[in-house]
Design a protein around this motif. Structure first.
Motif, short mmCIF file in Angstrom:
data_model
loop_
_atom_site.label_atom_id
_atom_site.label_comp_id
_atom_site.label_asym_id
_atom_site.label_seq_id
_atom_site.Cartn_x
_atom_site.Cartn_y
_atom_site.Cartn_z
N GLY A 1 -26.50 -39.89 -25.66
CA GLY A 1 -26.81 -38.49 -25.94
C GLY A 1 -27.09 -38.24 -27.40
N ARG A 2 -27.04 -36.99 -27.77
CA ARG A 2 -27.35 -36.57 -29.13
C ARG A 2 -26.57 -37.37 -30.16
N ALA A 3 -25.32 -37.73 -29.81
CA ALA A 3 -24.46 -38.41 -30.77
C ALA A 3 -24.96 -39.80 -31.15
N CYS B 1 -30.88 -41.23 -21.03
CA CYS B 1 -30.56 -40.37 -22.17
C CYS B 1 -30.52 -38.90 -21.75
N SER B 2 -30.07 -38.06 -22.66
CA SER B 2 -30.03 -36.62 -22.41
C SER B 2 -31.29 -35.96 -22.98
N ARG B 3 -31.44 -34.69 -22.67
CA ARG B 3 -32.62 -33.96 -23.15
C ARG B 3 -32.58 -33.79 -24.67
N GLN C 1 -35.04 -39.73 -19.44
CA GLN C 1 -34.13 -38.57 -19.37
C GLN C 1 -33.49 -38.41 -17.99
N VAL C 2 -32.18 -38.26 -18.01
CA VAL C 2 -31.42 -38.02 -16.79
C VAL C 2 -31.15 -36.52 -16.68
N GLY C 3 -31.37 -35.92 -15.51
CA GLY C 3 -30.99 -34.52 -15.37
C GLY C 3 -31.94 -33.69 -14.54
N ILE D 1 -22.54 -37.98 -24.67
CA ILE D 1 -23.22 -36.95 -23.86
C ILE D 1 -22.18 -35.93 -23.45
N SER D 2 -22.46 -34.65 -23.72
CA SER D 2 -21.44 -33.63 -23.44
C SER D 2 -21.31 -33.33 -21.96
N GLY D 3 -22.37 -33.62 -21.18
CA GLY D 3 -22.29 -33.36 -19.75
C GLY D 3 -22.60 -31.92 -19.40
N ILE E 1 -24.35 -28.90 -17.61
CA ILE E 1 -24.58 -28.86 -16.16
C ILE E 1 -25.95 -29.44 -15.79
N GLN E 2 -26.96 -29.20 -16.62
CA GLN E 2 -28.30 -29.69 -16.27
C GLN E 2 -28.41 -31.21 -16.41
N HIS E 3 -27.54 -31.80 -17.23
CA HIS E 3 -27.50 -33.27 -17.29
C HIS E 3 -26.67 -33.80 -16.12
N ILE F 1 -17.87 -42.20 -22.59
CA ILE F 1 -17.39 -42.63 -23.90
C ILE F 1 -17.70 -41.47 -24.85
N ASN F 2 -16.65 -40.89 -25.42
CA ASN F 2 -16.85 -39.66 -26.18
C ASN F 2 -15.69 -39.49 -27.15
N THR F 3 -15.99 -38.83 -28.27
CA THR F 3 -14.93 -38.54 -29.23
C THR F 3 -14.12 -37.32 -28.81
C1 LIG Z 1 -33.59 -25.51 -17.27
C2 LIG Z 1 -32.94 -26.59 -18.11
C3 LIG Z 1 -33.12 -27.93 -17.76
C4 LIG Z 1 -32.49 -28.93 -18.48
N1 LIG Z 1 -32.67 -30.23 -18.09
C5 LIG Z 1 -31.96 -31.20 -18.70
C6 LIG Z 1 -32.08 -32.57 -18.27
O1 LIG Z 1 -32.85 -32.92 -17.36
N2 LIG Z 1 -31.30 -33.50 -18.90
C7 LIG Z 1 -30.45 -33.18 -19.92
O2 LIG Z 1 -29.76 -34.09 -20.43
N3 LIG Z 1 -30.36 -31.92 -20.37
C8 LIG Z 1 -31.11 -30.93 -19.80
N4 LIG Z 1 -31.01 -29.66 -20.30
C9 LIG Z 1 -30.31 -29.45 -21.60
C10 LIG Z 1 -28.80 -29.38 -21.50
O3 LIG Z 1 -28.43 -28.02 -21.27
C11 LIG Z 1 -28.10 -29.86 -22.82
O4 LIG Z 1 -28.63 -29.13 -23.89
C12 LIG Z 1 -28.25 -31.35 -23.13
O5 LIG Z 1 -27.97 -32.12 -21.97
C13 LIG Z 1 -27.30 -31.75 -24.24
O6 LIG Z 1 -27.47 -33.09 -24.61
P1 LIG Z 1 -26.27 -33.98 -25.21
O7 LIG Z 1 -25.14 -34.04 -24.25
O8 LIG Z 1 -26.84 -35.29 -25.62
O9 LIG Z 1 -25.89 -33.21 -26.54
P2 LIG Z 1 -24.60 -32.39 -26.95
O10 LIG Z 1 -24.34 -31.33 -25.95
O11 LIG Z 1 -24.78 -32.02 -28.35
O12 LIG Z 1 -23.39 -33.43 -26.82
C14 LIG Z 1 -23.11 -34.47 -27.69
C15 LIG Z 1 -21.79 -35.12 -27.26
O13 LIG Z 1 -21.52 -36.24 -28.06
C16 LIG Z 1 -20.13 -36.29 -28.39
N5 LIG Z 1 -20.00 -37.07 -29.62
C17 LIG Z 1 -20.24 -36.66 -30.90
N6 LIG Z 1 -20.10 -37.70 -31.75
C18 LIG Z 1 -19.76 -38.78 -31.01
C19 LIG Z 1 -19.53 -40.15 -31.30
N7 LIG Z 1 -19.62 -40.63 -32.54
N8 LIG Z 1 -19.22 -40.99 -30.27
C20 LIG Z 1 -19.14 -40.53 -28.99
N9 LIG Z 1 -19.37 -39.25 -28.67
C21 LIG Z 1 -19.70 -38.40 -29.65
C22 LIG Z 1 -19.73 -34.85 -28.50
O14 LIG Z 1 -18.34 -34.71 -28.31
C23 LIG Z 1 -20.55 -34.22 -27.37
O15 LIG Z 1 -19.82 -34.28 -26.16
C24 LIG Z 1 -31.66 -28.61 -19.60
C25 LIG Z 1 -31.50 -27.29 -19.96
C26 LIG Z 1 -32.13 -26.27 -19.23
C27 LIG Z 1 -31.90 -24.84 -19.64
#
Ligand SMILES: Cc1cc2nc3c(=O)[nH]c(=O)nc-3n(C[C@H](O)[C@H](O)[C@H](O)COP(=O)(O)OP(=O)(O)OC[C@H]3O[C@@H](n4cnc5c(N)ncnc54)[C@H](O)[C@@H]3O)c2cc1C
Ligand SMILES: Nc1ncnc2c1ncn2[C@@H]1O[C@H](COP(=O)(O)O)[C@@H](O)[C@H]1O
Lengths: 325, 256
Positions: free
Chosen positions: A212-214, A237-239, A252-254, A270-272, A274-276, A289-291
């Motif tokens: 994910g973003r991290a 990966c996440s979005r 991209q998963v979701g 990945i924060s998880g 709902i869309q992911h 695996i998450n902090t």
């Molecule tokens: C209509 C719609 C459709 C969407 N479709 C999708 C889709 O298909 N797929 C998708 O993924 N998203 C989708 N989204 C976006 C979704 O809502 C989230 O914005 C996105 O999934 C967030 O990505 P993320 O978990 O990587 O980032 P974040 O939410 O920023 O999470 C990052 C995570 O990393 C953790 N972290 C930080 N540093 C570390 C470290 N050093 N080691 C380990 N963990 C760490 C944090 O605790 C946090 O849990 C959609 C949104 C909408 C509105």
């Protein structure tokens, strides 16, 4: 007794597993199960055996040159013609990309309603013209109880919503069904393919290493790549990652990416949201695996490792290599 | 080259999507609104095609008057024209929606000539019916393919090449224009609105038409949360020291 028509989706010379899910779901309805198979790419006898095992009574093979290669409008017209000829009470396909598309085309041609991505098929569907169905909204984040009013009830069953289960049935009867397809529909036939390197794909991999973003950058995906390669899996990966341009969208998963269903999904950083989650929830097991021990992904996971993915993942790669040697 | 994009105004939900007490809709009390990511890519594609081929891009939505916000957002990305098919904001079934959109397109084309390309999202973010674009294409008698992640118009040949994503690669199609496509996120990386775009979008005229369509055979009883997934989460350890436990798990599951 009701007649149920199931659309077979094919890939190459085989019937896809999703069709077996749709057949399994259709077995909960009291009726004769007819399957429509389009074109000659799949061997009839093999199809009759495979579909029969999952409960099909009859396989109708729609014959026309235009059906031998997939085409959205030709297949949709074939299904519409089969519906007119067999007058089924219910028409079912798996809610895959093509399943939903072909059902929608047939429904449009016949001016009938079509309810996409139901989570199950209630028994009333077979004989009531007014039924209530539960279907997914928001890619699975919400459910909707919807009404369907029609003499012919066209529905899809969400992909992965039902697990395919063999009924050990005998081979189905095969009947050929010559159909008239307008030559005009050659316009939406597949004219070529561009396939990535052979091997497992995100949708079929037994293990997916999601980042994910991290993860933070293109380069930082290397240890995840290494793990996936060592284990015959794929990187997902996440979005947040695709939006940053760190990975192509096909990873991209979701909800708006790929639905995965591996034996194990390892979700790192990945924060998880709902869309992911809706793209990952069909995984048999999930390791987060998450902090953050409170992250949604962690709370919903089967296994959790608390820590920085940038140190955990390389250590996992080393450990895999140590055990393999 | 004239391109039309159809977008739907939907709530922009947070980590959880809440339902109103009567179960009829998403509780939007504390939410903003957006269009689906697929549709954002459709807008971006329309703008790019209009730029490349010296054409114009039009955005259309069916919904409450507030959906004008999404039309202006599309304008801030470079769309020139906007059409609002106005409803009272209650959810419309897919057949009804498609009937109204098809009728509106027919009347827009009678005035301004045909749209060479009409783009839809592969599915709407909220109801996900997977059909409005297909029904509109059928009503207009035009070719349609869904799940498109690449478009290359060939104006002289009157064809549009489209790449459909399948497991492990792409299928290619070659549609005679005028054509209709349902597109997916990943088609492009949508741009962000610029300040200039935002200013221009405020001044854009929105054509408002009354939406008209006969109801279809699908209705809503209620929206509800999916059953909670019960978690029996097991913590395997902390930091890199957990690596052996992780790889044990891989072995246990028969993956290594
Ligand atoms: C209509 C719609 C459709 C969407 N479709 C999708 C889709 O298909 N797929 C998708 O993924 N998203 C989708 N989204 C976006 C979704 O809502 C989230 O914005 C996105 O999934 C967030 O990505 P993320 O978990 O990587 O980032 P974040 O939410 O920023 O999470 C990052 C995570 O990393 C953790 N972290 C930080 N540093 C570390 C470290 N050093 N080691 C380990 N963990 C760490 C944090 O605790 C946090 O849990 C959609 C949104 C909408 C509105
Ligand atoms: N109310 C609407 N207004 C404009 N376009 C819509 C509307 N509803 C659906 N669409 C379009 O049709 C596509 C498919 O919607 P659906 O059939 O609901 O999955 C969406 O991605 C939009 O492009």
């Amino acid at each position: 007794m009701a007649d149920i028509l199931i659309l077979a989706e094919t890939e190459g010379d085989d019937i896809v597993d999703a069709t077996l899910e749709a057949l399994t779901a259709a077995r909960s309805l009291d009726g004769d199960l007819h399957v429509l198979l389009c074109g000659d790419a799949v061997d009839e006898d093999a199809a009759a055996e495979k579909l029969g095992a999952y409960g099909a009574d009859t396989v109708h093979v729609a014959e026309h040159d235009l059906l031998n290669v997939f085409g959205t409008e030709a297949w949709g017209q074939a299904l519409a013609l089969a519906i007119e000829e067999l007058t089924p009470d219910v028409v079912v396909a798996s809610g895959t990309s093509k399943g939903n598309e072909i059902l929608a085309i047939a429904a449009a041609r016949l001016d009938l309603p079509f309810v996409a991505n139901c989570i199950s098929l209630p028994s009333e569907l077979a004989d009531d013209t007014d039924v209530e169905l539960t279907r997914v909204q928001w890619g699975g984040s919400l459910l909707e109880d919807a009404t369907l009013s029609s003499d012919t009830r066209i529905v899809s069953v969400g992909h992965h919503a039902v697990e395919a289960e063999s009924a050990d049935g005998p081979a189905a009867d095969v009947q050929t069904m010559p159909v008239e397809i307008d030559e005009l529909y050659a316009r939406t036939q597949v004219v070529g393919r561009e396939m990535a390197e052979a091997g497992v794909t995100l949708a079929t991999a037994p293990i997916v290493f999601g980042g994910g973003r991290a993860v933070g950058s293109v380069e930082a995906f290397a240890p995840l790549e290494e793990c996936a390669e060592l284990m015959g899996g794929r990187v997902g990966c996440s979005r947040a990652v695709t939006n940053n341009g760190w990975r192509p969208h096909r990873d991209q998963v979701g909800q708006t990416g790929t639905r995965i269903a591996p034996e194990l999904y390892v979700a790192s950083g990945i924060s998880g949201a709902i869309q992911h989650w809706v793209g990952a929830m069909a995984s048999k097991k999930i390791l987060a695996i998450n902090t953050d021990a409170e992250a949604n992904m962690v709370v919903k996971a089967d296994y959790f490792v608390e820590g920085d993915l940038h140190t955990v993942i390389p250590a996992v790669a080393e450990e895999i290599k140590r055990r393999k040697s | 080259m004239r391109v039309l994009v159809c977008v739907k105004r939907v709530p922009a939900p947070g980590a959880k999507i809440n339902v109103t007490a009567d179960g009829q809709d998403v509780d939007t009390a504390h939410l903003g609104f957006a269009m689906s990511p697929h549709e954002e890519c459709a807008v971006e594609e329309a703008v790019q095609i209009a730029e490349r081929f010296e054409g114009d891009a039009t955005v259309l939505t069916l919904g409450a008057p507030e959906a004008e916000e999404q039309l202006r957002y599309a304008a801030s990305l470079g769309v020139q024209n906007a059409v609002l098919l106005s409803t009272d904001g209650t959810p419309w079934d897919p057949q009804r929606t498609a009937r109204a959109i098809a009728a509106a397109i027919t009347s827009l084309e009678a005035d301004g000539g045909p749209f060479d390309l009409i783009l839809f999202g592969n599915e709407s973010a909220d109801s996900g019916g997977y059909q409005v674009g297909i029904r509109v294409a059928h009503a207009l008698g035009r070719p349609i393919v869904n799940a498109i992640k690449g478009i290359e118009p060939d104006i002289d040949g009157g064809l549009a090449t489209a790449k459909r994503e399948i497991d492990g690669g792409f299928e290619l199609y070659s549609l005679p224009m005028p054509a209709v496509m349902g597109v997916k996120e990943g088609l492009n990386l949508p741009r962000y609105p610029t300040m200039r775009g935002r200013l221009a979008s405020k001044k854009m005229d929105v054509t408002v038409m009354e939406a008209e369509g006969e109801a279809g055979g699908q209705g809503r009883v209620t929206l509800k949360q999916p059953p909670a997934t019960e978690s029996n989460m097991v913590k395997l350890g902390d930091g890199p020291e957990a690596a052996p436990a992780i790889v044990d798990l891989f072995e246990e599951l028969g993956l290594l």
